[in-house]
Design an enzyme around this catalytic site. Structure first.
Site, short mmCIF file in Angstrom:
data_model
loop_
_atom_site.label_atom_id
_atom_site.label_comp_id
_atom_site.label_asym_id
_atom_site.label_seq_id
_atom_site.Cartn_x
_atom_site.Cartn_y
_atom_site.Cartn_z
CE LYS A 115 -2.56 -8.92 9.04
NZ LYS A 115 -3.92 -8.47 8.66
P1 NAD Z 1 -1.88 -2.33 -0.05
O1 NAD Z 1 -0.48 -2.80 0.01
O2 NAD Z 1 -2.74 -2.78 -1.15
O3 NAD Z 1 -1.93 -0.73 0.00
C1 NAD Z 1 -1.30 0.03 0.99
C2 NAD Z 1 -1.40 1.50 0.60
O4 NAD Z 1 -0.83 2.30 1.65
C3 NAD Z 1 -0.64 1.85 -0.66
O5 NAD Z 1 -1.35 2.83 -1.39
C4 NAD Z 1 0.66 2.45 -0.13
O6 NAD Z 1 1.27 3.34 -1.05
C5 NAD Z 1 0.13 3.18 1.08
N1 NAD Z 1 1.16 3.47 2.08
C6 NAD Z 1 2.22 2.70 2.42
N2 NAD Z 1 2.96 3.33 3.34
C7 NAD Z 1 2.35 4.49 3.60
C8 NAD Z 1 2.63 5.58 4.46
N3 NAD Z 1 3.71 5.57 5.24
N4 NAD Z 1 1.77 6.63 4.47
C9 NAD Z 1 0.69 6.63 3.68
N5 NAD Z 1 0.37 5.65 2.83
C10 NAD Z 1 1.20 4.59 2.80
O7 NAD Z 1 -2.52 -2.75 1.37
P2 NAD Z 1 -4.06 -2.95 1.73
O8 NAD Z 1 -4.38 -4.38 1.56
O9 NAD Z 1 -4.87 -1.90 1.06
O10 NAD Z 1 -4.03 -2.67 3.30
C11 NAD Z 1 -4.13 -1.37 3.84
C12 NAD Z 1 -4.56 -1.48 5.29
O11 NAD Z 1 -5.83 -2.15 5.36
C13 NAD Z 1 -3.64 -2.29 6.21
O12 NAD Z 1 -3.70 -1.76 7.50
C14 NAD Z 1 -4.27 -3.67 6.18
O13 NAD Z 1 -3.90 -4.44 7.30
C15 NAD Z 1 -5.73 -3.29 6.20
N6 NAD Z 1 -6.66 -4.32 5.74
C16 NAD Z 1 -6.53 -4.89 4.51
C17 NAD Z 1 -7.45 -5.83 4.10
C18 NAD Z 1 -7.40 -6.46 2.72
O14 NAD Z 1 -8.35 -7.19 2.39
N7 NAD Z 1 -6.41 -6.21 1.90
C19 NAD Z 1 -8.49 -6.23 4.95
C20 NAD Z 1 -8.60 -5.61 6.19
C21 NAD Z 1 -7.68 -4.66 6.57
#
Ligand code: NAD
Length: 422
Positions: A115
């Site tokens: 990561k």
């Molecule tokens: P992103 O940046 O696209 O979206 C994050 C979202 O969370 C946004 O809507 C943001 O406004 C919201 N957010 C931020 N701070 C917050 C808070 N304090 N309270 C509530 N909401 C909040 O990110 P993403 O890629 O969707 O990732 C989200 C989660 O999923 C993370 O934990 C990431 O590690 C995990 N994840 C992502 C992927 C991927 O393919 N992008 C894959 C596996 C896991």
């Protein structure tokens, strides 16, 4: 809708790293893992901290800090996302790198775990600064990444555009190398279906888990925290399948309507206004309230440690499916288990992203593109098989789905490590 009657801030914050180590220890104990192997698998292979001198548009120099942590590569090249967020620190990146090792092993794709991240607030950077920062970071981690070494991907606040800059910067030094990063745009050798793959995987796992937990998938009500890549795609796919999404949120606030929310309209609203707030025909709620809504399924899809010992008692969902990484602390897990709320863990539930990243990497290496039907069919197979592998392991050892997933993963990684030799 329920209103909060208590404080949600826990006295002492459990970190994601503590949770990751705790879950590893429980799983290792259940399978009586060899002490030396356990010692090796607990700590990361390599941790890189880099300084990133960024000349701001104002002409002032700001020095930011970035990390790349490679946890384990016994089963293949290191693999994991890149996060841009003010809370990024070494401990968080360590935890997320370890989770990637376990996740790639759960879905049995030929990768290890890594990561990376930069401690920054991308909302305060111009597009020009964001590109410069990404290129500086790529040049600083260039020595440890590559198609056979370590392959980054998008995570919180990074996207296909950021991956394009990364690929371009890496390619300047090594020749055209699309396989050095995944989550690229389709126009730049990305895979069809990668953008929505994590959400699609969450939905497949949710559907399988619903059968096991006697929840009627089609008639269920769902609350989703986070409306970024994972949250919005999960919500959209569920909505398109006719499942009732009753609440969604972003960093600022949430929206709620017990009758269900039209997610396509929400996506249009967010594209125009950047935030959920102000979406019509919904009640405005806080993130804390969303986590405690009456619903069948709660999908945390934002940040780490959202469900903790201060609020786990108040969760009313019948099941939790973790779209985010490490959204539940180990203390909260214990409370939820006592309440009889099954948690479908991150290293299974959100593994659709890394699975299609694997497809993208394989397509890039072969210089052969799959159509969307093939991507989605293969994803379906991997997610369904992995769900049932984890369920079988949790039944065999009489443990939660999380510990079942950890047992499956730790055992696979330990076997590969032993076979390769220390
Ligand atoms: P992103 O940046 O696209 O979206 C994050 C979202 O969370 C946004 O809507 C943001 O406004 C919201 N957010 C931020 N701070 C917050 C808070 N304090 N309270 C509530 N909401 C909040 O990110 P993403 O890629 O969707 O990732 C989200 C989660 O999923 C993370 O934990 C990431 O590690 C995990 N994840 C992502 C992927 C991927 O393919 N992008 C894959 C596996 C896991």
């Amino acid at each position: 809708m329920a209103t909060l009657t208590h404080l949600v801030t826990p006295e002492k914050k459990v970190t994601s790293y503590e949770t990751a180590l705790h879950n590893f220890d429980v799983a290792a104990g259940k399978i009586e893992l060899d002490r030396d192997i356990a010692h090796l698998l607990k700590s990361p292979d390599r941790e890189l901290r880099v300084e990133l001198p960024l000349m701001r548009d104002t002409g002032r120099l700001e020095v930011l800090v970035g990390y790349r942590v490679q946890h384990n590569n016994a089963r293949g090249p290191n693999k994991g996302g890149l996060r841009y967020h003010p809370d990024v620190d070494l401990d968080e990146v360590r935890a997320l790198a370890a989770l990637m090792t376990w996740k790639t092993a759960v879905v049995d794709v030929p990768f290890g775990g890594a990561k990376g991240g930069i401690t920054c607030d991308p909302a305060k950077l111009s597009i020009n600064e964001l590109e410069k920062l990404t290129r500086i970071f790529t040049s600083k981690i260039d020595c440890v990444i590559g198609p056979n070494e370590d392959i980054p991907a998008p995570d919180v606040n990074t996207n296909a555009q950021v991956m394009s800059w990364l690929m371009d910067e890496y390619s300047k030094r090594h020749g055209f190398s699309p396989a050095c990063v995944t989550g690229k745009p389709v126009d730049l050798l990305g895979s069809y279906g990668r953008e929505e793959a994590t959400g699609r995987g969450v939905v497949i796992v949710f559907r399988e888990a619903a059968k096991s937990n006697k929840i009627d998938f089609k008639k269920s009500t769902v609350a989703i925290q986070g409306f970024g890549n994972v949250g919005s795609n999960t919500a959209k796919i569920l909505h398109d399948m006719g499942v009732r999404v009753i609440a969604v949120s972003d960093a600022k606030s949430g929206i709620y309507n017990a009758k269900g929310i039209n997610i396509s309209e929400v996506i249009t609203h967010v594209k125009k206004n950047r935030v959920l707030s102000g979406f019509p025909k919904c009640e405005e709620i806080t993130n804390a309230e969303l986590l405690e809504l009456e619903c069948d399924v709660l999908i945390p899809a934002a940040l780490d440690n959202q469900i903790h010992k201060g609020n786990a008692e108040y969760v009313k969902a019948k099941m939790i499916v973790e779209g985010a990484n490490s959204p539940t602390t180990f203390e909260a897990d214990e409370i939820l288990e006592k309440k009889g709320i099954p948690v479908i863990p991150d290293i299974l539930a959100n593994a659709g992203g890394v699975t299609v990243s694997y497809f993208e990497w394989a397509q890039n290496l072969q210089q052969f593109r799959w159509d969307i039907e093939r991507v989605n069919d293969e994803l379906e197979k991997v997610m369904v098989r992995s769900y049932h592998d984890v369920e079988a392991m949790s039944r065999k050892h009489k443990v939660s789905m999380r510990i079942g997933a950890f047992i499956l993963a730790v055992d696979r990684v330990a076997r590969a490590t032993k076979l390769r030799g220390y």
